[in-house]
Design a protein around this motif. Structure first.
Motif, short mmCIF file in Angstrom:
data_model
loop_
_atom_site.label_atom_id
_atom_site.label_comp_id
_atom_site.label_asym_id
_atom_site.label_seq_id
_atom_site.Cartn_x
_atom_site.Cartn_y
_atom_site.Cartn_z
N GLN A 170 5.29 13.69 -6.88
CA GLN A 170 4.75 12.94 -8.02
C GLN A 170 5.08 13.63 -9.33
O GLN A 170 5.41 12.97 -10.33
CB GLN A 170 3.23 12.79 -7.87
CG GLN A 170 2.81 11.83 -6.78
CD GLN A 170 1.31 11.81 -6.56
OE1 GLN A 170 0.63 12.81 -6.79
NE2 GLN A 170 0.79 10.68 -6.11
N LEU A 227 8.69 12.94 -10.03
CA LEU A 227 8.94 11.54 -10.36
C LEU A 227 8.65 11.23 -11.82
O LEU A 227 9.22 10.29 -12.37
CB LEU A 227 8.10 10.64 -9.45
CG LEU A 227 8.28 9.13 -9.59
CD1 LEU A 227 9.71 8.73 -9.21
CD2 LEU A 227 7.27 8.37 -8.75
N ARG A 228 7.77 12.03 -12.46
CA ARG A 228 7.44 11.76 -13.85
C ARG A 228 8.68 11.77 -14.74
O ARG A 228 8.75 11.06 -15.73
CB ARG A 228 6.43 12.79 -14.36
CG ARG A 228 5.06 12.66 -13.74
CD ARG A 228 4.03 13.55 -14.44
NE ARG A 228 2.75 13.49 -13.76
CZ ARG A 228 2.33 14.39 -12.87
NH1 ARG A 228 3.10 15.42 -12.56
NH2 ARG A 228 1.16 14.26 -12.29
N ARG A 234 10.34 8.22 -14.39
CA ARG A 234 9.46 7.06 -14.45
C ARG A 234 9.98 5.98 -15.41
O ARG A 234 9.77 4.79 -15.19
CB ARG A 234 8.07 7.53 -14.86
CG ARG A 234 7.00 6.45 -14.82
CD ARG A 234 5.65 7.05 -15.12
NE ARG A 234 5.24 7.99 -14.08
CZ ARG A 234 4.22 8.83 -14.21
NH1 ARG A 234 3.55 8.87 -15.34
NH2 ARG A 234 3.90 9.64 -13.23
N HIS A 235 10.68 6.39 -16.48
CA HIS A 235 11.13 5.44 -17.50
C HIS A 235 12.48 4.80 -17.17
O HIS A 235 12.97 3.97 -17.92
CB HIS A 235 11.22 6.14 -18.85
CG HIS A 235 9.92 6.77 -19.27
ND1 HIS A 235 8.79 6.04 -19.56
CD2 HIS A 235 9.57 8.08 -19.42
CE1 HIS A 235 7.80 6.86 -19.87
NE2 HIS A 235 8.25 8.10 -19.80
N PRO A 246 11.50 3.47 -9.57
CA PRO A 246 10.46 4.48 -9.79
C PRO A 246 9.04 3.95 -9.60
O PRO A 246 8.19 4.66 -9.04
CB PRO A 246 10.69 4.92 -11.24
CG PRO A 246 12.15 4.73 -11.44
CD PRO A 246 12.52 3.51 -10.65
N ALA A 247 8.77 2.71 -10.02
CA ALA A 247 7.42 2.15 -9.85
C ALA A 247 7.09 1.99 -8.38
O ALA A 247 5.96 2.26 -7.94
CB ALA A 247 7.32 0.82 -10.58
N GLU A 264 6.48 5.43 -6.87
CA GLU A 264 5.16 5.92 -7.28
C GLU A 264 4.06 5.28 -6.44
O GLU A 264 3.13 5.96 -5.99
CB GLU A 264 4.94 5.64 -8.76
CG GLU A 264 3.66 6.25 -9.30
CD GLU A 264 3.54 6.11 -10.81
OE1 GLU A 264 2.67 6.78 -11.39
OE2 GLU A 264 4.30 5.34 -11.41
#
Length: 636
Positions: free
Chosen positions: A124, A127-128, A131-132, A219-220, A223
């Motif tokens: 996690q 992944l930040r 994320r965009h 990415p979403a 997550e």
């Protein structure tokens, strides 16, 4: 009590089958310190009850692990009357093994869950940075036929030049995150220019990144997948903790019973190497305070099924180094006993210096820090911290009382020298007298220390050392002659023949004894003996002069107060009193700490080093305990 308690060497002969019960009873008395006897290896060469001990240790280890895992705290205030039999211990060990198998499986699942949860949190966190990105992350790891894609980081300062360089190679660069001064970028272009791109990337300090296998979607979506995985792990962990609580409730009563059985059996384990056996007869030896010997005998006779033979005798002179020192002090002496232990443990028969330290500490602290107000602050501080730091409270109260007593003698209250009349002397009005008193105190201190050293040597049978050593009778006579000659010389300006003989005779006796004790060539012996004789002279002189610091700090205390008042008088009313208050706090805290250090220095180096060897053995009686030798315990 000026010396350790009188001890008896106890020899207990009993049936081997009663040894475990004897361990329980001896531990309950709290007065038996086991110690192997020399005859044990000769007449009783076997180690008794090895099967019982190994079963106990196996069960105790499993019990400790189970208690630790289930967070179970047994109540050990009720001491069992009987030790468990071997069959009971074996049955208990089997049950604990069964329980631990279930617990260990649960513990392993918890461990794996924690590892998986840490992995999810790391993913996690990683992944930040992505994320965009509005892209399927799996495409960044794919091998295309015509397209070449690189994912990595470059220094922030190289980003602009890298963008221009890859454009010339027909590649596009996209920055999507910045971390720790490095930009995270995607570089994409035609595969046929890949070799050219690699040269450019290397020059820009490009570091490639590899995405985890889990990053194979948008990415979403990744997550959401990680969040679902995290929820599943937390639910599993919650279920396992519920299972632990259920097991604790289910087995709590029997674990309590197991604790009491193991607690009772622990006495045998704490015998150490003391017991020996031959056939059905066992022997245990150890030390017992003489005042508690009869109670110990009565307890063994009353609680063992078969007869037991208990022999006791006083320790021989040769056994003195092996005899433990049983020291018992009241609450007010405990802090001073701790200061003594910092230096060492008194030998058996050696004078316990706790009383000497207690009395001399108070007198010297009071002489150095005599002030009614400052002493009252020490007492008040001790009262405020009495519950949290009880031993410090005793020290502060004791020091404060002597500070107040000498403050009355000096006529000093918070540095003011004229609020109350001095009952004895005002330090700054007669500093010479202060120095004379400090010197006289030092002389009495050294004489007392030397007399205690002579006494300690005599009780240990070291009569030659007691008579002829530099800290023995010869040294004491030399010191007294030195003092008498010095005083006569100051008064009359000369030294008589009697004084010279008084100095010469103990010195020759001391040097002659040192000559006989030393094994070396004559020339070397003569040199060493002369140097040691000169050192003895100088030590007595320097040790005596060292006590002048008692007066020096007493004068310094008054001088510091005068300095505070001098600063305060330069200010108006509010500033004056603020300066007086802060100055007094400075004196109490800083000078108080320095005075304590100086007093302890005099106690240790001028006192203890003269008469206290400090290499004794502490009295450590058997006690019931589920602790291991390393200190582990199921008690939390």
């Amino acid at each position: 009590m000026m010396t350790p308690a009188s001890m008896r060497k106890v020899r207990i002969s009993l049936l081997t089958e009663n040894l475990a019960q004897a361990g329980l009873e001896l531990a309950r008395t709290g007065s038996f310190a086991p110690h192997p006897a020399k005859e044990k290896d000769e007449d009783f060469p076997e180690t008794p009850l090895t099967e019982y001990l190994s079963t106990y240790e196996s069960a105790r280890t499993r019990f400790h692990k189970i208690c630790q895992f289930l967070q179970f705290t047994p109540d050990l205030h009720e001491i069992p009357a009987q030790v468990p039999r071997l069959a009971e211990l074996e049955a208990l060990d089997r049950w604990l093994e069964e329980i631990w198998q279930h617990c260990s499986a649960c513990a392993e699942n918890l461990r794996k869950g924690e590892e998986e949860l840490r992995e999810v949190h790391q993913l996690q966190d990683l992944l930040r940075g992505y994320r965009h990105l509005d892209i399927d992350l799996g495409l960044l790891q794919s091998d295309f036929r015509f397209l070449h894609v690189r994912l990595g980081t470059v220094p922030q300062q190289n980003l602009k030049r890298l963008g221009e360089a890859v454009a010339l190679a027909c590649f596009a660069l996209t920055r999507f995150a910045v971390r720790k001064e490095r930009a995270h970028v995607i570089v994409a272009g035609l595969k046929e220019h890949a070799d050219q791109l690699e040269t450019v990337l290397k020059a820009a300090d490009f570091r490639g990144l590899t995405l985890p296998e889990e990053f194979s979607d948008h990415p979403a979506e990744v997550e959401r997948s990680l969040e679902e995985r995290e929820r599943r792990i937390l639910q599993q962990r919650q279920h396992l903790h519920k299972e632990i609580r259920q097991r604790r409730e289910e087995h709590g009563k029997r674990l309590q019973e197991a604790a009491l059985k193991l607690y009772a059996a622990s006495g045998l384990a704490h015998f150490g190497a003391a017991p020996g056996s031959r056939g059905g007869l066992a022997l245990v030896t150890g030390w017992v305070p003489e005042s508690e010997l009869e109670a110990l005998k009565q307890r063994l006779h009353d609680n063992l099924d078969s007869p037991v033979m208990i022999e006791s005798r006083a320790p021989t002179l040769e056994e003195t180094p092996e005899v433990p020192s049983c020291l018992r002090h009241g609450r007010w002496l405990q802090p001073f006993a701790a200061l003594v232990r910092n230096y060492g443990i008194p030998r058996y028969r050696e004078i316990d210096p706790t009383w000497f330290l207690t009395i001399s500490f108070g007198i010297m602290f009071g002489m150095m820090f005599g002030d009614v107000g400052h002493g009252a602050l020490f007492v008040l501080t001790g009262f405020l911290i009495r519950r949290r730091y009880p031993q410090v409270q005793v020290l502060l109260t004791y020091a404060g009382i002597f500070s107040m007593l000498f403050g009355l003698l000096y006529g000093s209250v918070f540095g003011y020298e004229h609020l109350i009349p001095a009952l004895w002397i005002s330090p700054l009005e007669d500093p010479v007298r202060m120095l004379e008193v400090a010197f006289a105190w030092g002389v009495l201190f050294i004489i007392a220390g030397t007399l205690m050293r002579i006494r300690n040597d005599l009780v240990e049978g070291l009569w030659q050392q007691a008579l002829f050593d530099s800290h023995g009778l010869a040294g004491l006579l030399l010191y007294l002659a030195l003092l008498a000659a010095g005083w006569y010389w100051v008064e009359k300006g000369t030294v008589t023949t009697a004084h010279q003989l008084a100095l010469l005779l103990p010195l020759l006796a001391m040097l002659g004894w040192k000559w006989r004790q030393m094994q070396a060539p004559p020339g070397e012996k003569a040199l060493v003996v002369l140097i040691e004789g000169f050192e003895t002279f100088m030590n007595y002189i320097s040790n005596s002069l060292s006590f002048l610091r008692v007066a020096a700090f007493g004068l310094n205390h008054v001088a510091l107060a005068l300095a505070v008042f001098a600063l305060a008088n330069m200010m108006h009313t509010t500033g004056h009193w603020i300066t007086v208050i802060l100055g007094n706090l400075f004196i109490v805290i800083l000078e108080g700490a320095i005075v304590v250090i100086q007093v302890l220095r005099l106690e240790y180096y001028e006192g203890f080093s003269r008469f206290f060897r400090g290499d004794g053995r502490p009295f450590e009686p058997m006690q019931l305990s589920l602790e291991t030798r390393g200190g582990e315990s199921p008690l939390r």
